[in-house]
Scaffold this motif. Structure first.
Motif, mmCIF file in Angstrom:
data_model
loop_
_atom_site.group_PDB
_atom_site.id
_atom_site.type_symbol
_atom_site.label_atom_id
_atom_site.label_comp_id
_atom_site.label_asym_id
_atom_site.label_seq_id
_atom_site.Cartn_x
_atom_site.Cartn_y
_atom_site.Cartn_z
ATOM 1 N N ARG A 182 15.075 29.388 17.708
ATOM 2 C CA ARG A 182 13.770 28.917 17.240
ATOM 3 C C ARG A 182 13.653 27.422 17.527
ATOM 4 O O ARG A 182 14.514 26.652 17.123
ATOM 5 N N GLN A 232 18.208 31.459 14.146
ATOM 6 C CA GLN A 232 17.760 30.067 14.041
ATOM 7 C C GLN A 232 18.085 29.261 15.305
ATOM 8 O O GLN A 232 17.387 28.314 15.638
ATOM 9 N N PRO A 240 16.899 23.310 18.174
ATOM 10 C CA PRO A 240 16.858 24.204 17.014
ATOM 11 C C PRO A 240 17.511 23.571 15.787
ATOM 12 O O PRO A 240 18.397 22.724 15.902
#
Length: 124
Positions: A109, A106, A70
Motif C-alpha cells: 500500500r 501493508q 509503504p
C-alpha cells in the motif's frame, strides 16, 4: 545497560539470545526504514508474575525505503522479564496485534510521500 548479555529476544517470527545480536539487528533494520514513529500506549508491572514481568504496548509506524514508501503500522507489545538477582532484563518478548497477511498487505500500500511525521496536520 538494562539487558543481560545473554537476554532472550523473541518476536512472532524468530528468537535468539544476546544483546549484541539485538543491537546488530536494530542497526540492520535501519537500512530498510526511512521514517518511524513510536507512541507508548500502556506500561504495566505484573508483581504476581514470578518472573517480575513488565508489559508495554506501543503504536509503531515504520516507513520503508521503497519507491512507493509503504508504512507498516500496528500496536506492538513487549513483555520484559526481569532477573531479580541482577535487576536486568532477562527476556524481551514481542507480540504484534496484526495478522501476518494484514502486515504483508501493508508493504504493497503506498504511503505518504513526505514521510510519517510530516504527513500529520500541525496541532493547534
Amino acid at each position: 545497560g538494562i539487558y543481560e548479555e545473554d537476554c532472550l529476544f523473541a518476536d512472532p517470527f524468530a528468537s535468539f539470545r544476546g544483546k549484541q545480536r539485538f543491537k546488530q539487528n536494530l542497526a540492520n533494520l535501519g537500512l530498510f526504514v526511512s521514517d518511524s514513529e513510536c507512541r507508548l500506549l500502556s506500561l504495566e508491572a505484573d508483581d504476581s508474575d514470578p518472573n517480575k514481568s513488565i508489559q508495554s504496548r506501543v503504536m509503531v509506524k515504520l516507513q520503508l525505503k521503497l519507491p512507493w514508501k509503504p508504512v507498516l503500522a500496528w500496536p506492538w507489545g513487549v513483555r520484559y522479564e526481569v532477573n531479580e538477582a541482577t535487576g536486568l532484563i532477562s527476556a524481551h518478548i514481542e507480540s504484534w496485534e496484526i495478522d501476518a497477511g494484514q502486515g504483508v498487505a501493508q508493504v504493497f500500500r503506498p504511503g505518504p510521500a513526505t514521510g510519517i511525521a510530516k504527513s500529520k496536520p500541525p496541532s493547534s
